[in-house]
Design an enzyme around this catalytic site. Structure first.
Site, PDB file in Angstrom:
ATOM      1  N   PHE A  49       0.835  -1.208   0.000  1.00 26.26           N
ATOM      2  CA  PHE A  49       0.000   0.000   0.000  1.00 26.26           C
ATOM      3  C   PHE A  49       0.872   1.261   0.000  1.00 26.26           C
ATOM      4  O   PHE A  49       0.703   2.143   0.840  1.00 26.26           O
ATOM      5  CB  PHE A  49      -0.978   0.012   1.186  1.00 26.26           C
ATOM      6  N   HIS A  50       1.828   1.283  -0.906  1.00 25.70           N
ATOM      7  CA  HIS A  50       2.636   2.484  -1.062  1.00 25.70           C
ATOM      8  C   HIS A  50       3.307   2.449  -2.436  1.00 25.70           C
ATOM      9  O   HIS A  50       3.287   1.428  -3.130  1.00 25.70           O
ATOM     10  CB  HIS A  50       3.694   2.588   0.047  1.00 25.70           C
ATOM     11  N   ALA A  51       3.894   3.580  -2.792  1.00 22.98           N
ATOM     12  CA  ALA A  51       4.766   3.674  -3.972  1.00 22.98           C
ATOM     13  C   ALA A  51       6.058   4.335  -3.487  1.00 22.98           C
ATOM     14  O   ALA A  51       6.128   4.849  -2.365  1.00 22.98           O
ATOM     15  CB  ALA A  51       4.107   4.512  -5.064  1.00 22.98           C
ATOM     16  N   HIS A  96       1.905  -0.390  -5.065  1.00 23.30           N
ATOM     17  CA  HIS A  96       1.837  -1.852  -5.029  1.00 23.30           C
ATOM     18  C   HIS A  96       1.278  -2.362  -3.701  1.00 23.30           C
ATOM     19  O   HIS A  96       1.496  -1.763  -2.643  1.00 23.30           O
ATOM     20  CB  HIS A  96       3.180  -2.501  -5.364  1.00 23.30           C
TER      21      HIS A  96
END
Ligand code: TYD
Length: 137
Positions: A49-51, A96
């Protein structure tokens, strides 16, 4: 979306088992500065839950499986990582998420730089805004 790359890794199988090799600038397209892995994962607890602003990563599910959602801010794709010969290249600015870890899954990640929290984009609206701002420049 175009960015995420599923990489088929060569597996050397013989009567003793399977061997897979990861080499920088060969099947891993960056200089490897860090390796980390995830174990003791829970099926019902997704991760990621981040980029990243700059970081590039390459992931392999060494044991078991998981589903990876990759999102470049314009489209999303879901990749099933269920073989140790399936690698996924995660470029910078790709949101992702890892879902549905199977029992006993072991998830390996190679990264192009050391850990740096300031490189993370952890808020999805901020990620979308950054993609949009980059596009209109
Ligand atoms: P986090 O980014 O939340 O993991 P995931 O992306 O799998 O959901 O990281 C969990 C914790 O581990 C957080 O406190 C940061 C720390 N961490 C490091 O110290 N070094 C690392 O290389 C990574 C990836 C995380």
């Amino acid at each position: 979306m175009s960015n995420p790359e599923l990489v088929s890794l060569r597996g050397f199988t013989d009567g003793r088992g399977l061997l897979v090799s990861l080499e920088q600038f060969r099947n891993v397209p960056f200089s490897i500065q860090r390796i980390y892995f995830l174990t003791d994962l829970k099926t019902e607890l997704p991760r990621g839950f981040h980029a990243h602003r700059k970081l590039q990563q390459f992931a392999v599910c060494l044991a078991g499986s998981c589903e990876m959602i990759l999102d470049d801010g314009k489209s999303k794709t879901t990749v099933l990582l269920d073989e140790p010969t399936k690698g996924i290249f995660i470029d910078k600015m790709i949101w992702h998420e890892m879902h549905k870890f199977s029992p006993g899954a072991v998830f390996l990640v190679l990264a192009s730089d050391h850990y740096d929290e300031s490189d993370y984009i952890r808020e999805y609206p901020q990620f979308l805004k950054m993609v949009y701002d980059t596009q209109i420049k």
